[in-house]
Design a protein around this motif. Structure first.
Motif, mmCIF file in Angstrom:
data_model
loop_
_atom_site.group_PDB
_atom_site.id
_atom_site.type_symbol
_atom_site.label_atom_id
_atom_site.label_comp_id
_atom_site.label_asym_id
_atom_site.label_seq_id
_atom_site.Cartn_x
_atom_site.Cartn_y
_atom_site.Cartn_z
ATOM 1 N N ARG A 196 0.898 -1.221 0.080
ATOM 2 C CA ARG A 196 0.028 0.047 0.130
ATOM 3 C C ARG A 196 0.967 1.288 -0.004
ATOM 4 N NH1 ARG A 196 -4.017 -1.867 4.774
ATOM 5 N NH2 ARG A 196 -5.661 -3.026 3.535
ATOM 6 N N ILE A 197 1.932 1.265 0.368
ATOM 7 C CA ILE A 197 3.068 2.272 0.595
ATOM 8 C C ILE A 197 3.799 2.211 -0.730
ATOM 9 C CG2 ILE A 197 4.952 3.372 1.803
ATOM 10 C CD1 ILE A 197 3.998 1.469 4.193
ATOM 11 N N ARG A 198 3.446 3.581 -1.309
ATOM 12 C CA ARG A 198 4.239 4.001 -2.763
ATOM 13 C C ARG A 198 5.721 3.588 -2.664
ATOM 14 N NH1 ARG A 198 6.762 7.125 -6.099
ATOM 15 N NH2 ARG A 198 5.975 7.215 -8.101
ATOM 16 N N ALA A 199 6.508 4.191 -1.850
ATOM 17 C CA ALA A 199 7.960 3.999 -1.686
ATOM 18 C C ALA A 199 8.419 2.419 -1.532
ATOM 19 C CB ALA A 199 8.320 4.629 -0.419
ATOM 20 N N LEU A 200 7.654 1.605 -0.999
ATOM 21 C CA LEU A 200 7.717 -0.006 -1.017
ATOM 22 C C LEU A 200 7.192 -0.670 -2.320
ATOM 23 C CD1 LEU A 200 6.638 -0.934 2.758
ATOM 24 C CD2 LEU A 200 8.869 -0.228 1.890
ATOM 25 N N ARG A 201 6.321 -0.200 -2.921
ATOM 26 C CA ARG A 201 6.195 -0.574 -4.080
ATOM 27 C C ARG A 201 7.235 -0.404 -5.102
ATOM 28 N NH1 ARG A 201 0.916 1.761 -3.262
ATOM 29 N NH2 ARG A 201 1.456 3.270 -4.862
ATOM 30 N N ARG A 202 7.931 0.596 -4.991
ATOM 31 C CA ARG A 202 8.814 1.181 -6.056
ATOM 32 C C ARG A 202 10.216 0.519 -5.819
ATOM 33 N NH1 ARG A 202 7.622 1.833 -10.141
ATOM 34 N NH2 ARG A 202 9.300 3.027 -10.555
ATOM 35 N N LEU A 203 10.314 -0.362 -4.746
ATOM 36 C CA LEU A 203 11.469 -1.088 -4.709
ATOM 37 C C LEU A 203 11.792 -1.974 -5.709
ATOM 38 C CD1 LEU A 203 11.247 -1.786 -0.763
ATOM 39 C CD2 LEU A 203 12.933 -0.223 -1.940
ATOM 40 N N PRO A 204 13.106 -2.428 -6.038
ATOM 41 C CA PRO A 204 13.466 -3.493 -6.946
ATOM 42 C C PRO A 204 13.034 -4.609 -6.752
ATOM 43 C CG PRO A 204 15.429 -2.280 -6.433
ATOM 44 C CD PRO A 204 14.305 -1.768 -5.548
ATOM 45 N N VAL A 205 12.615 -5.138 -5.524
ATOM 46 C CA VAL A 205 11.960 -6.303 -5.043
ATOM 47 C C VAL A 205 10.497 -6.333 -5.210
ATOM 48 C CG1 VAL A 205 13.775 -7.077 -3.576
ATOM 49 C CG2 VAL A 205 11.714 -5.682 -2.616
ATOM 50 N N ALA A 206 9.927 -5.226 -5.465
ATOM 51 C CA ALA A 206 8.497 -5.122 -5.980
ATOM 52 C C ALA A 206 8.385 -4.628 -7.211
ATOM 53 C CB ALA A 206 7.900 -4.012 -4.918
ATOM 54 N N PHE A 207 7.683 -3.522 -7.442
ATOM 55 C CA PHE A 207 7.389 -3.221 -8.959
ATOM 56 C C PHE A 207 8.215 -2.395 -9.302
ATOM 57 C CE2 PHE A 207 3.134 -4.633 -7.050
ATOM 58 C CZ PHE A 207 2.784 -5.291 -8.067
ATOM 59 N N GLY A 208 9.455 -1.739 -8.772
ATOM 60 C CA GLY A 208 10.127 -0.820 -9.056
ATOM 61 C C GLY A 208 10.940 -0.981 -10.548
ATOM 62 N N TRP A 209 11.405 -2.129 -10.744
ATOM 63 C CA TRP A 209 12.272 -2.429 -11.948
ATOM 64 C C TRP A 209 11.488 -2.890 -13.033
ATOM 65 C CZ3 TRP A 209 17.087 -5.498 -9.950
ATOM 66 C CH2 TRP A 209 18.031 -4.526 -9.226
ATOM 67 N N LEU A 210 9.865 -3.015 -12.722
ATOM 68 C CA LEU A 210 8.999 -3.192 -13.884
ATOM 69 C C LEU A 210 8.325 -2.297 -14.516
ATOM 70 C CD1 LEU A 210 6.830 -6.128 -11.816
ATOM 71 C CD2 LEU A 210 8.659 -6.303 -13.623
ATOM 72 N N THR A 211 8.323 -0.878 -13.803
ATOM 73 C CA THR A 211 7.587 0.256 -14.525
ATOM 74 C C THR A 211 8.424 1.395 -14.131
ATOM 75 O OG1 THR A 211 5.613 1.481 -15.238
ATOM 76 C CG2 THR A 211 5.561 0.315 -12.789
ATOM 77 N N LYS A 212 8.249 2.282 -14.973
ATOM 78 C CA LYS A 212 8.848 3.769 -14.618
ATOM 79 C C LYS A 212 7.773 4.609 -14.410
ATOM 80 C CE LYS A 212 12.959 3.638 -17.326
ATOM 81 N NZ LYS A 212 13.961 4.387 -18.405
ATOM 82 N N ARG A 213 6.577 4.267 -15.044
ATOM 83 C CA ARG A 213 5.574 5.399 -14.861
ATOM 84 C C ARG A 213 4.134 4.839 -14.536
ATOM 85 N NH1 ARG A 213 8.382 5.812 -19.539
ATOM 86 N NH2 ARG A 213 9.520 7.660 -19.703
ATOM 87 N N GLY A 214 4.020 3.601 -14.148
ATOM 88 C CA GLY A 214 2.715 2.935 -14.024
ATOM 89 C C GLY A 214 2.232 2.665 -12.537
ATOM 90 N N ASP A 215 2.684 3.574 -11.559
ATOM 91 C CA ASP A 215 2.461 3.253 -10.151
ATOM 92 C C ASP A 215 1.040 3.116 -9.807
ATOM 93 O OD1 ASP A 215 3.640 2.871 -7.505
ATOM 94 O OD2 ASP A 215 2.451 4.667 -7.209
ATOM 95 N N ALA A 216 0.234 3.911 -10.429
ATOM 96 C CA ALA A 216 -1.431 3.888 -10.257
ATOM 97 C C ALA A 216 -1.719 2.399 -10.508
ATOM 98 C CB ALA A 216 -2.044 4.938 -11.101
ATOM 99 N N HIS A 217 -1.219 1.750 -11.549
ATOM 100 C CA HIS A 217 -1.538 0.435 -11.981
ATOM 101 C C HIS A 217 -1.213 -0.669 -10.810
ATOM 102 C CE1 HIS A 217 -2.447 2.209 -15.742
ATOM 103 N NE2 HIS A 217 -3.270 1.138 -16.159
ATOM 104 N N THR A 218 0.068 -0.411 -10.233
ATOM 105 C CA THR A 218 0.590 -1.398 -9.253
ATOM 106 C C THR A 218 -0.316 -1.132 -8.010
ATOM 107 O OG1 THR A 218 2.295 0.058 -8.575
ATOM 108 C CG2 THR A 218 2.769 -1.243 -10.455
#
Length: 284
Positions: free
Chosen positions: A155-177
């Motif tokens: 639920r926390i954006r900073a954690l979603r953006r980590l490499p072990v989460a979605f961070g290496w999967l998308t540069k701009r798609g955080d709303a989707h994740t």
């Protein structure tokens, strides 16, 4: 969204309809069909776009308790879906784990698929894919309740953006994740499905080398391999190898994107697919 009953349970999908060439889009694990929203918007005027949400952890309706959620099982589900919707001359498009499913579908000789698009996806021995995939699959060893507790961190954006989460999967798609993690947080049955899928992937890490790679060279339809240049989850050399393995393939590398090209560069993705289908239609 429409729903169709399958052997695995009800599957939700969108279908833009129309008489244009049929394109079916496959998403990855812990994702849903919204991965393709912007790409489909750019293609729908001239193409029939069918986008299922498969039981891979971000679906809304649970699968049957005995559904086969391994990669081969999900690939059979895709083939069954094509048959249930009576789709023919399909361009099958897969990104992330959706690309692994697409490989397995055509390797099994799906007669309804005439063209293939593989976009930054698992290939060869990259199962689960990279640091991101390995971390996710390890969390699947947790009991479903604890898996859900672990996923609450997303639920926390900073954690979603980590490499072990979605961070290496998308540069701009955080709303989707952010959207994709909600079903496992609110529904115990979806958590059950997600952990079953992840455990099945971990148990068969050689599945693509065993079932897909030996048979891809027999797929003689047109193929497009779209790869994120510098991808940190799906190695770019794998894209080049796939393009060499498929007899009638060409490779396009895309700049300024991570693995999920449909989120980071949807217009580029849509344009490449439209050109690919159009060229094949003209040749055909």
């Amino acid at each position: 969204m429409e729903t169709i009953q399958t052997s695995a349970g009800p599957i939700s999908y969108t279908d833009t309809g129309g008489s244009g060439p049929t394109i079916v889009f496959l998403h990855g694990m812990l994702m849903d069909g919204s991965l393709w929203d912007d790409t489909v918007s750019a293609l729908a005027a001239d193409h029939r776009c069918v986008v299922p949400t498969l039981p891979m952890g971000a679906h809304q309706v649970p699968a049957h308790p005995d559904a086969d959620l391994s990669l081969p099982g999900l690939a059979r589900l895709v083939a069954d879906l094509l048959a249930a919707l009576d789709l023919h001359d399909v361009t099958l498009v897969g990104n992330d784990t959706g690309g692994a499913l697409a490989q397995l579908v055509v390797a099994d000789g799906a007669a309804r698929v005439s063209r293939l698009v593989l976009a930054s996806c698992e290939a060869f021995d990259n199962v689960p894919p990279g640091l991101t995939g390995r971390t996710l699959v390890l969390t699947g060893l947790l009991p479903p309740r604890l898996f859900g507790l672990f996923m609450t961190q997303m639920r926390i954006r900073a954690l979603r953006r980590l490499p072990v989460a979605f961070g290496w999967l998308t540069k701009r798609g955080d709303a989707h994740t952010a959207r994709w993690v909600r079903p496992v947080l609110r529904d115990p049955a979806i958590r059950r499905d997600a952990t079953r899928m992840l455990r099945a992937i971990r148990a068969d890490r050689d599945v693509l080398n065993r079932l897909a790679v030996p048979r891809l060279s027999a797929f003689d339809g047109p193929a497009l391999v779209l790869w994120a240049r510098g991808d940190r989850v799906m190695p770019p050399p794998h894209g080049r190898r796939l393009a060499e393995l498929l007899p009638n393939a060409r490779l396009v590398e895309v700049d300024d994107t991570a693995t999920l090209i449909p989120l980071d560069q949807p217009r580029v993705f849509a344009s490449a697919v439209a050109d690919f289908v159009r060229t094949d239609e003209l040749i055909g």
